[in-house]
Enzyme design. Structure first.
Site, PDB file in Angstrom:
ATOM      1  CB  VAL A  13      -3.282  -0.027  30.043  1.00  0.00           C
ATOM      2  CG1 VAL A  13      -3.555   1.190  30.930  1.00  0.00           C
ATOM      3  CG2 VAL A  13      -4.071  -1.227  30.537  1.00  0.00           C
ATOM      4  CG  ASP A 111       4.182  -7.669  31.134  1.00  0.00           C
ATOM      5  OD1 ASP A 111       5.192  -8.278  30.715  1.00  0.00           O
ATOM      6  OD2 ASP A 111       3.163  -8.260  31.539  1.00  0.00           O
ATOM      7  CG  ASP A 131       0.832  -6.938  36.086  1.00  0.00           C
ATOM      8  OD1 ASP A 131      -0.413  -6.868  36.136  1.00  0.00           O
ATOM      9  OD2 ASP A 131       1.501  -6.334  35.232  1.00  0.00           O
ATOM     10  CB  THR A 134      -3.548 -12.290  30.312  1.00  0.00           C
ATOM     11  OG1 THR A 134      -4.144 -11.125  29.737  1.00  0.00           O
ATOM     12  CG2 THR A 134      -4.035 -13.516  29.572  1.00  0.00           C
TER      13      THR A 134
END
Length: 257
Positions: A13, A111, A131, A134
């Site tokens: 992203v 992240d 979050d 994956t």
């Protein structure tokens, strides 16, 4: 202008921020390809910028977070060759708006650091940050603020893919909210299992974290599937922010420039 990039295992992203602004002008999601060269990435980003009539020269800053280490040098070279800038890489030793209570801080995914930074700067308090990527990650930040640790569970799509890949008669499905708990077909049954199973996983882990740390933690949701979950089963999250990671990158760039 600032180019921010978050490289995940499945998706990358990225977004463009005007200097000093904390909401991206534009953002986009694409599949993470580990075989791309720096020039292929440069061409890709140039094409994205030109969609919005922005030339490469307008980009004066860059920052990226990555959980795919093999792509780090490729990204850095892309920033150097195509934008003539040295991009900042997110890591635990950079300036952060919180301390880390973690025996091995180098293990914390970039992240997760970015998401925590965005929450702490947005509205200080106690947070459980979820979050849905994956992996499904839970990060806990105290009001000091201090990164206390977290929980990592399999991601929804990874689990769905594993089920259909390792069974002979179960078809691939698209994740969506089922109309009822009992499915009338194999596909509906799988959808119900994953949807209600994931609701149970989220609610169960949140409950255990609050039992351990206190009930006054706000639950913040982000990631690719957060809007789907929140729309179908409101009440899990106190707030959802699909752009949390991008805004966290902008904050860390500002702190470390």
């Amino acid at each position: 202008m600032l180019l921010v990039v978050d490289v995940g295992n499945t998706n990358t992203v990225f977004g463009i921020f005007e200097n000093g602004k904390n909401v991206p002008l534009f953002h986009k999601r694409t599949v993470t390809r580990k075989d791309r060269t720096s020039d292929e990435l440069g061409l890709f980003f140039r094409g994205f910028l030109r969609e919005f009539k922005i030339e490469n020269e307008a980009i004066t800053g860059g920052i990226y977070s990555s959980v795919v280490p093999t792509l780090n040098p490729i990204l850095e070279r892309m920033f150097q060759d195509w934008f003539k800038i040295e991009a900042i890489r997110v890591h635990y030793q950079m300036k952060l708006p919180f301390s880390i209570s973690y025996p091995r801080p180098y293990e914390i995914g970039a992240d997760r650091l970015v998401n925590a930074a965005a929450c702490v700067i947005d509205s200080p308090g106690k947070f459980i940050i979820i979050d849905l990527g994956t992996a499904t990650t839970f990060c806990v930040v105290s009001e000091k603020p201090e990164y206390l640790g977290g929980v990592i569970a399999p991601g929804l799509k990874v689990s769905m893919d594993a089920l259909t890949r390792n069974t002979s008669q179960l078809p691939p499905i698209v994740f969506q909210s089922p109309e009822k708990i009992l499915g009338d077909s194999t596909i509906e049954s799988i959808q119900a299992g994953f949807f209600f199973g994931w609701i149970g996983l989220l609610e169960g882990i949140i409950r255990e974290i609050k039992k351990d740390k206190g009930q006054d933690y706000r639950v913040i949701g982000t990631g690719g599937l957060v809007t789907v979950i929140d729309a179908a089963h409101p009440g899990i999250f106190d707030k959802i922010d699909p752009l949390l990671t991008l805004r966290g990158l902008q904050i860390l760039h500002q702190m470390n420039s």
